[in-house]
Design a protein around this motif. Structure first.
Motif, PDB file in Angstrom:
ATOM      1  N   SER A 135       0.827  -1.203   0.000  1.00 32.54           N
ATOM      2  CA  SER A 135       0.000   0.000   0.000  1.00 32.54           C
ATOM      3  C   SER A 135       0.864   1.257   0.000  1.00 32.54           C
ATOM      4  O   SER A 135       0.397   2.336   0.280  1.00 32.54           O
ATOM      5  CB  SER A 135      -0.914   0.002   1.226  1.00 32.54           C
ATOM      6  N   VAL A 136       2.113   1.090  -0.300  1.00 29.61           N
ATOM      7  CA  VAL A 136       3.038   2.223  -0.217  1.00 29.61           C
ATOM      8  C   VAL A 136       2.856   3.174  -1.394  1.00 29.61           C
ATOM      9  O   VAL A 136       3.301   2.905  -2.498  1.00 29.61           O
ATOM     10  CB  VAL A 136       4.499   1.731  -0.194  1.00 29.61           C
ATOM     11  N   GLY A 137       2.180   4.251  -1.128  1.00 27.61           N
ATOM     12  CA  GLY A 137       2.090   5.322  -2.108  1.00 27.61           C
ATOM     13  C   GLY A 137       1.472   4.955  -3.429  1.00 27.61           C
ATOM     14  O   GLY A 137       1.781   5.575  -4.437  1.00 27.61           O
ATOM     15  N   ARG A 138       0.642   3.973  -3.444  1.00 27.23           N
ATOM     16  CA  ARG A 138       0.059   3.637  -4.735  1.00 27.23           C
ATOM     17  C   ARG A 138      -0.968   4.682  -5.140  1.00 27.23           C
ATOM     18  O   ARG A 138      -1.799   5.096  -4.344  1.00 27.23           O
ATOM     19  CB  ARG A 138      -0.608   2.271  -4.693  1.00 27.23           C
ATOM     20  N   GLN A 139      -0.880   5.096  -6.390  1.00 24.45           N
ATOM     21  CA  GLN A 139      -1.792   6.112  -6.878  1.00 24.45           C
ATOM     22  C   GLN A 139      -2.674   5.522  -7.965  1.00 24.45           C
ATOM     23  O   GLN A 139      -2.206   4.740  -8.778  1.00 24.45           O
ATOM     24  CB  GLN A 139      -1.013   7.271  -7.500  1.00 24.45           C
ATOM     25  N   ASN A 140      -3.889   5.950  -7.970  1.00 29.06           N
ATOM     26  CA  ASN A 140      -4.780   5.591  -9.056  1.00 29.06           C
ATOM     27  C   ASN A 140      -4.702   6.668 -10.122  1.00 29.06           C
ATOM     28  O   ASN A 140      -5.000   7.821  -9.856  1.00 29.06           O
ATOM     29  CB  ASN A 140      -6.212   5.461  -8.558  1.00 29.06           C
ATOM     30  N   VAL A 141      -4.247   6.283 -11.303  1.00 30.29           N
ATOM     31  CA  VAL A 141      -4.099   7.241 -12.391  1.00 30.29           C
ATOM     32  C   VAL A 141      -4.705   6.636 -13.647  1.00 30.29           C
ATOM     33  O   VAL A 141      -4.380   5.511 -14.005  1.00 30.29           O
ATOM     34  CB  VAL A 141      -2.608   7.545 -12.661  1.00 30.29           C
ATOM     35  N   PRO A 142      -5.591   7.389 -14.312  1.00 32.23           N
ATOM     36  CA  PRO A 142      -6.123   6.894 -15.581  1.00 32.23           C
ATOM     37  C   PRO A 142      -4.981   6.609 -16.550  1.00 32.23           C
ATOM     38  O   PRO A 142      -4.040   7.391 -16.643  1.00 32.23           O
ATOM     39  CB  PRO A 142      -6.998   8.044 -16.077  1.00 32.23           C
ATOM     40  N   ARG A 143      -5.069   5.497 -17.232  1.00 30.81           N
ATOM     41  CA  ARG A 143      -3.979   5.064 -18.094  1.00 30.81           C
ATOM     42  C   ARG A 143      -3.578   6.116 -19.135  1.00 30.81           C
ATOM     43  O   ARG A 143      -2.395   6.356 -19.360  1.00 30.81           O
ATOM     44  CB  ARG A 143      -4.386   3.757 -18.792  1.00 30.81           C
ATOM     45  N   ASP A 144      -4.571   6.755 -19.759  1.00 39.46           N
ATOM     46  CA  ASP A 144      -4.270   7.765 -20.773  1.00 39.46           C
ATOM     47  C   ASP A 144      -3.497   8.938 -20.176  1.00 39.46           C
ATOM     48  O   ASP A 144      -2.559   9.449 -20.764  1.00 39.46           O
ATOM     49  CB  ASP A 144      -5.556   8.285 -21.417  1.00 39.46           C
ATOM     50  N   GLN A 145      -3.929   9.327 -18.998  1.00 43.94           N
ATOM     51  CA  GLN A 145      -3.271  10.455 -18.337  1.00 43.94           C
ATOM     52  C   GLN A 145      -1.839  10.083 -17.972  1.00 43.94           C
ATOM     53  O   GLN A 145      -0.903  10.861 -18.137  1.00 43.94           O
ATOM     54  CB  GLN A 145      -4.051  10.820 -17.075  1.00 43.94           C
ATOM     55  N   TRP A 146      -1.673   8.927 -17.469  1.00 48.34           N
ATOM     56  CA  TRP A 146      -0.350   8.474 -17.057  1.00 48.34           C
ATOM     57  C   TRP A 146       0.610   8.396 -18.240  1.00 48.34           C
ATOM     58  O   TRP A 146       1.751   8.839 -18.172  1.00 48.34           O
ATOM     59  CB  TRP A 146      -0.501   7.139 -16.321  1.00 48.34           C
ATOM     60  N   LEU A 147       0.126   7.878 -19.354  1.00 45.20           N
ATOM     61  CA  LEU A 147       0.993   7.763 -20.528  1.00 45.20           C
ATOM     62  C   LEU A 147       1.319   9.127 -21.130  1.00 45.20           C
ATOM     63  O   LEU A 147       2.373   9.316 -21.722  1.00 45.20           O
ATOM     64  CB  LEU A 147       0.322   6.869 -21.579  1.00 45.20           C
TER      65      LEU A 147
END
Ligand SMILES: [Zn+2]
Length: 68
Positions: free
Chosen positions: A9-21
């Motif tokens: 659970s260390v710093g996991r972020q939810n990021v939309p795939r398109d945004q992340w790329l």
């Protein structure tokens, strides 16, 4: 590299795939932007195909992204 958070659970972020790329994500430790070039493993856990692992180039911290 010593943190008191629970493993997994260390710093996991939810990021939309398109945004992340497109623009990358932010290191939760120092705020540096981490991008696709810094990916360490695209699928470190077979049971968790959305998880990405990166290393922050600035602080060397591990960054976990859950691309959704
Ligand atoms: Zn960092």
């Amino acid at each position: 590299m010593s943190r008191r958070a629970r493993p997994g659970s260390v710093g996991r972020q939810n990021v939309p795939r398109d945004q992340w790329l497109e623009i990358g994500a932010e290191c939760p430790h120092c705020g540096e932007r981490v991008t696709e070039e810094m990916v360490y493993s695209w699928r470190p856990v077979p049971d968790d195909p959305k998880l990405l692992l990166l290393w922050c180039p600035d602080c060397g911290d591990r960054v976990e992204i859950n691309h959704v």
